[in-house]
Design an enzyme around this catalytic site. Sequence first.
Site, mmCIF file in Angstrom:
data_model
loop_
_atom_site.group_PDB
_atom_site.id
_atom_site.type_symbol
_atom_site.label_atom_id
_atom_site.label_comp_id
_atom_site.label_asym_id
_atom_site.label_seq_id
_atom_site.Cartn_x
_atom_site.Cartn_y
_atom_site.Cartn_z
ATOM 1 N N HIS A 268 5.860 41.743 0.968
ATOM 2 C CA HIS A 268 4.511 41.153 0.949
ATOM 3 C C HIS A 268 4.536 39.775 0.274
ATOM 4 C CE1 HIS A 268 0.020 41.465 0.741
ATOM 5 N NE2 HIS A 268 0.212 40.629 -0.271
ATOM 6 N N GLU A 269 5.109 39.714 -0.914
ATOM 7 C CA GLU A 269 5.125 38.434 -1.644
ATOM 8 C C GLU A 269 6.008 37.406 -0.930
ATOM 9 O OE1 GLU A 269 2.844 38.016 -3.690
ATOM 10 O OE2 GLU A 269 2.334 40.140 -3.905
ATOM 11 N N HIS B 156 3.898 35.589 1.520
ATOM 12 C CA HIS B 156 3.174 34.479 0.887
ATOM 13 C C HIS B 156 4.126 33.307 0.615
ATOM 14 C CE1 HIS B 156 -0.670 36.433 0.303
ATOM 15 N NE2 HIS B 156 -0.144 37.442 -0.354
ATOM 16 N N GLU C 204 -2.994 35.790 3.396
ATOM 17 C CA GLU C 204 -2.799 37.239 3.473
ATOM 18 C C GLU C 204 -2.301 37.661 4.859
ATOM 19 O OE1 GLU C 204 -2.831 38.755 0.729
ATOM 20 O OE2 GLU C 204 -2.993 40.891 1.183
HETATM 21 ZN ZN ZN Z 1 -1.236 39.177 -0.850
#
Ligand code: ZN
Length: 489
Positions: free
Chosen positions: A254-255, A258, A284
């Site tokens: 997830h990170e 980003h 996101e």
């Molecule tokens: Zn996030």
Amino acid sequence: MSAYDALMQFQRETEALGQIAGRLGWDQETMMPDAATPQRAEEHGAMANILHARRIDPRVGEWLDQAEAADEVAAANLRHIRRSFERTAKVPAALAAELAKTTSLAHRVWAQARADEDVASFLPMLQKVVDLRRQEAAAIAGNTDPYDALLDDYEPGATGASLGAMFAALRPRLVALRAAILDRPAPAALSGTFDEAAQLAISCKLALAFGYSLDNGRIDKAVHPFCSGSGLDVRITTRTNLTDPFNCFYSTIHEVGHATYEQGIDAAHLLTPLGAGVSMGVHESQSRIYENQLGRSRAFTGWLYGQMRDQFGDFGIADEEAFYATVNRVSDGFIRTEADEVQYNLHVLLRFDLERALISGDLAVGDLEAAWNDRFAADFGFAVDKPSNGVLQDVHWSEGLFGYFPTYTLGNVYAGCLHEALRQAVPGLDDDLARGDTSRATGWLRENLQQFGGLRTPVATVTHAIGAQPSEAPLLDYLEEKFGQIYGL
Ligand code: ZN
């Protein structure tokens, strides 16, 4: 020097100072000695004052009046700087200072109330935060919907009404899908313990597999995973849990979503308003498509299964197919941050509706807990057992972050749109993912979305990438197909 050049030189220094302020925050969560907290608070305050003064510096107004845009990049830079200047100038300094002070106090009151399971002790402070944010919204918005003024901080151009219509279309199909899944036998859960060093080794491999550059980044441990920084220095954190390695793996992916967005922006935009992700929702969308549509796909989990077998030996899951079901297991829970792909957006929709009603005045702060518990029971079919599992679970409202929650679901909606377009553009992608190779997927995202940074508005950024107006339909179709297959619906 032209007015535009003078403005951009000044802005570049402001952007650099902003990056320094962000790195102070990174340091606080990863490296800083605990006893340094009071000093760090003053350091943060000093940086915030400097940044605020630069954002409303009268010279910025003069340069904006005189500057001319020679091309679309210059026009976009001026649009960003003007927006920030006008917005900051509309909020009286005394109100901004009161908000900063109140939210920092409210955060502590919320943490204590959550520990004590005592909603009443938090409500006077929450009332003050809501009142101040409503005043701020009124100062910015004039006669338009005050919630839109708050939302605009995180998702420029979005409105409560347009998101409300999109979310209303999501809710019934998500509720129905959730109920159908939970009627079926659940796949096996992971059991046993998983060595921390081995978890971190796989986590690093995952980060590299998804295109994260360690030449311009680093991975550290922190209580809450996050991504920090832009341009040439984009850092992520992850966390480990001995009995739940998926927490580490999928937090990392997830990170990395980003982080690779930030790392993928055209270097020409470095330290300019275009040199960062364009909005929370678009940001996101990158973390979610990496984490879910790619990272939790049948093909990629097949590769991950092999990686886990190499590190942990036999961990009780028979084969790739069973592992895929375990990764995508849906079970009842109270907590948004622990929710699966199907239930996550229901948690967000609940918060969106309640916070809109708080800001409009339709819902009194004193009635918030009852409204939360009623809505939770309606969508999830069981009762909230204690406030820390209900209305006190998230930090956002104590920090005054009204308008932030909907960007999580908007990100999922955008991820659904991007995934549909990606699959059409890159045939045979699953063969790559099954080898742990995401380069054609991440390359497509970089070429069609990430490189542009803040060049276009958020909606136009996604529209450019997918060649159509974004809608909630691809996300719903994807979820129903994927979970229908796993659960035999
Ligand atoms: Zn996030």
